[in-house]
Design a protein around this motif. Structure first.
Motif, PDB file in Angstrom:
ATOM      1  N   ASP A  56      36.888  10.374   0.952  1.00 10.12           N
ATOM      2  CA  ASP A  56      36.537  10.415   2.373  1.00 10.12           C
ATOM      3  C   ASP A  56      37.154   9.240   3.130  1.00 10.12           C
ATOM      4  N   VAL A  57      37.183   8.076   2.490  1.00 10.42           N
ATOM      5  CA  VAL A  57      37.821   6.914   3.123  1.00 10.42           C
ATOM      6  C   VAL A  57      39.303   7.208   3.378  1.00 10.42           C
ATOM      7  N   ALA A  58      39.976   7.776   2.369  1.00 10.24           N
ATOM      8  CA  ALA A  58      41.402   8.103   2.524  1.00 10.24           C
ATOM      9  C   ALA A  58      41.605   9.150   3.623  1.00 10.24           C
ATOM     10  N   LEU A  59      40.782  10.190   3.601  1.00  8.47           N
ATOM     11  CA  LEU A  59      40.888  11.253   4.601  1.00  8.47           C
ATOM     12  C   LEU A  59      40.658  10.706   6.008  1.00  8.47           C
ATOM     13  N   LEU A  60      39.597   9.932   6.183  1.00  7.64           N
ATOM     14  CA  LEU A  60      39.301   9.369   7.496  1.00  7.64           C
ATOM     15  C   LEU A  60      40.319   8.308   7.891  1.00  7.64           C
ATOM     16  N   GLY A  61      40.900   7.631   6.908  1.00 12.22           N
ATOM     17  CA  GLY A  61      41.955   6.658   7.204  1.00 12.22           C
ATOM     18  C   GLY A  61      43.197   7.330   7.771  1.00 12.22           C
ATOM     19  N   VAL A  62      43.603   8.439   7.162  1.00 12.64           N
ATOM     20  CA  VAL A  62      44.771   9.174   7.671  1.00 12.64           C
ATOM     21  C   VAL A  62      44.448   9.763   9.039  1.00 12.64           C
ATOM     22  N   ALA A 124      38.554   4.938  14.395  1.00 14.38           N
ATOM     23  CA  ALA A 124      37.828   4.863  13.120  1.00 14.38           C
ATOM     24  C   ALA A 124      36.327   4.835  13.376  1.00 14.38           C
ATOM     25  N   ALA A 125      35.907   4.081  14.372  1.00 11.18           N
ATOM     26  CA  ALA A 125      34.480   4.025  14.699  1.00 11.18           C
ATOM     27  C   ALA A 125      33.965   5.399  15.123  1.00 11.18           C
ATOM     28  N   GLY A 126      34.737   6.101  15.913  1.00  8.99           N
ATOM     29  CA  GLY A 126      34.340   7.451  16.328  1.00  8.99           C
ATOM     30  C   GLY A 126      34.254   8.408  15.161  1.00  8.99           C
ATOM     31  N   LEU A 127      35.239   8.363  14.278  1.00 11.10           N
ATOM     32  CA  LEU A 127      35.216   9.238  13.111  1.00 11.10           C
ATOM     33  C   LEU A 127      34.079   8.887  12.163  1.00 11.10           C
ATOM     34  N   MET A 128      33.817   7.606  12.001  1.00 16.50           N
ATOM     35  CA  MET A 128      32.710   7.196  11.135  1.00 16.50           C
ATOM     36  C   MET A 128      31.368   7.569  11.762  1.00 16.50           C
ATOM     37  N   GLY A 129      31.266   7.486  13.072  1.00 19.73           N
ATOM     38  CA  GLY A 129      30.054   7.942  13.745  1.00 19.73           C
ATOM     39  C   GLY A 129      29.830   9.424  13.496  1.00 19.73           C
ATOM     40  N   ALA A 130      30.899  10.202  13.602  1.00 22.51           N
ATOM     41  CA  ALA A 130      30.797  11.634  13.300  1.00 22.51           C
ATOM     42  C   ALA A 130      30.404  11.846  11.845  1.00 22.51           C
ATOM     43  N   PRO A 135      28.692  14.747   8.064  1.00 21.34           N
ATOM     44  CA  PRO A 135      29.818  14.474   7.161  1.00 21.34           C
ATOM     45  C   PRO A 135      30.757  15.665   6.976  1.00 21.34           C
ATOM     46  N   ARG A 136      30.195  16.853   6.867  1.00 21.33           N
ATOM     47  CA  ARG A 136      31.054  18.034   6.659  1.00 21.33           C
ATOM     48  C   ARG A 136      31.962  18.275   7.852  1.00 21.33           C
ATOM     49  N   ALA A 137      31.418  18.174   9.054  1.00 19.18           N
ATOM     50  CA  ALA A 137      32.233  18.368  10.261  1.00 19.18           C
ATOM     51  C   ALA A 137      33.286  17.266  10.377  1.00 19.18           C
ATOM     52  N   ALA A 138      32.902  16.036  10.060  1.00 17.94           N
ATOM     53  CA  ALA A 138      33.864  14.929  10.126  1.00 17.94           C
ATOM     54  C   ALA A 138      34.996  15.139   9.128  1.00 17.94           C
ATOM     55  N   ARG A 139      34.666  15.674   7.956  1.00 18.46           N
ATOM     56  CA  ARG A 139      35.719  15.960   6.969  1.00 18.46           C
ATOM     57  C   ARG A 139      36.673  17.040   7.477  1.00 18.46           C
ATOM     58  N   VAL A 140      36.129  18.065   8.149  1.00 19.13           N
ATOM     59  CA  VAL A 140      36.978  19.131   8.689  1.00 19.13           C
ATOM     60  C   VAL A 140      37.907  18.570   9.764  1.00 19.13           C
ATOM     61  N   VAL A 141      37.340  17.791  10.679  1.00 13.67           N
ATOM     62  CA  VAL A 141      38.168  17.180  11.728  1.00 13.67           C
ATOM     63  C   VAL A 141      39.193  16.246  11.090  1.00 13.67           C
ATOM     64  N   GLY A 142      38.738  15.423  10.155  1.00 14.24           N
ATOM     65  CA  GLY A 142      39.649  14.517   9.450  1.00 14.24           C
ATOM     66  C   GLY A 142      40.759  15.268   8.743  1.00 14.24           C
ATOM     67  N   ALA A 143      40.415  16.380   8.114  1.00 10.91           N
ATOM     68  CA  ALA A 143      41.420  17.181   7.420  1.00 10.91           C
ATOM     69  C   ALA A 143      42.453  17.741   8.395  1.00 10.91           C
ATOM     70  N   GLY A 144      41.989  18.125   9.584  1.00 12.98           N
ATOM     71  CA  GLY A 144      42.935  18.626  10.588  1.00 12.98           C
ATOM     72  C   GLY A 144      43.935  17.558  11.005  1.00 12.98           C
ATOM     73  N   PHE A 145      43.437  16.354  11.265  1.00 15.68           N
ATOM     74  CA  PHE A 145      44.349  15.271  11.651  1.00 15.68           C
ATOM     75  C   PHE A 145      45.215  14.828  10.471  1.00 15.68           C
ATOM     76  N   ALA A 146      44.668  14.873   9.263  1.00 14.46           N
ATOM     77  CA  ALA A 146      45.468  14.546   8.079  1.00 14.46           C
ATOM     78  C   ALA A 146      46.576  15.577   7.896  1.00 14.46           C
ATOM     79  N   ALA A 147      46.272  16.848   8.144  1.00 20.53           N
ATOM     80  CA  ALA A 147      47.295  17.895   8.053  1.00 20.53           C
ATOM     81  C   ALA A 147      48.395  17.668   9.089  1.00 20.53           C
ATOM     82  N   MET A 148      48.020  17.235  10.280  1.00 21.99           N
ATOM     83  CA  MET A 148      49.027  16.921  11.306  1.00 21.99           C
ATOM     84  C   MET A 148      49.926  15.776  10.835  1.00 21.99           C
TER      85      MET A 148
END
Length: 167
Positions: A56-62, A124-130, A135-148
């Motif tokens: 999750d750290v890696a996903l949210l980092g990307v 990062a603060a916004g994503l961590m707040g989400a 957590p599941r929604a934040a992972r989906v959003v994170g995955a979308g930005f990671a895919a980009m």
């Protein structure tokens, strides 16, 4: 900018154009938002995670990298930066180089709006707040930005490969 603000900035940097008061306002806003997120989580009975898994750290980092870059460099988001910056030049991959303008808080906001490194703390603060609230929604959003981000790297790799083949 008042004479006191100019003097204060002048003491810090001989160029005298450092919006220290504006930075303080932005830091206060950041701190208030972070504290407000924690207070809201407590009020709603949402417990903070005991740990955040490395994946999750890696996903949210990307995702943080990509969201900060989108906000500070992308042509499409230039309307958000325009009140605080002006476009200095177009760069590669539909990105721009914006420079801060104005003084005081406007200049400080321009510094933030044109710096992906600075903006990454906010995204990062916004994503961590989400992540705290959903957590599941934040992972989906994170995955979308990671895919980009992955798509961007593949675009660069493709362009590089094409260029090498033509040379």
């Amino acid at each position: 900018m008042t004479d006191a603000e100019k003097s204060f900035g002048q003491e810090y940097d001989e160029r005298g154009n450092v919006p220290l008061g504006g930075y303080a306002v932005l830091m206060a806003a950041f701190t208030a938002m972070a504290g407000g997120t924690v207070a809201l989580a407590r009020k709603r009975g949402v417990g903070l995670p005991e740990q955040v898994p490395p994946w999750d750290v890696a996903l949210l980092g990307v995702a943080t990298f990509k969201t900060a870059r989108l906000l500070t460099k992308d042509k499409i988001t230039s309307f958000l930066r325009a009140p605080f910056t002006r476009r200095a030049e177009d760069t590669t991959a539909a990105e721009t180089m914006d420079v801060p303008r104005g003084s005081g808080l406007r200049l400080a906001a321009g510094d933030l709006a044109s710096c992906p490194f600075c903006m990454s703390a906010w995204t990062a603060a916004g994503l961590m707040g989400a992540y705290v609230f959903s957590p599941r929604a934040a992972r989906v959003v994170g995955a979308g930005f990671a895919a980009m981000t992955l798509a961007d790297w593949l675009q660069y790799a493709w362009a590089y490969t094409q260029q090498e083949a033509e040379d």
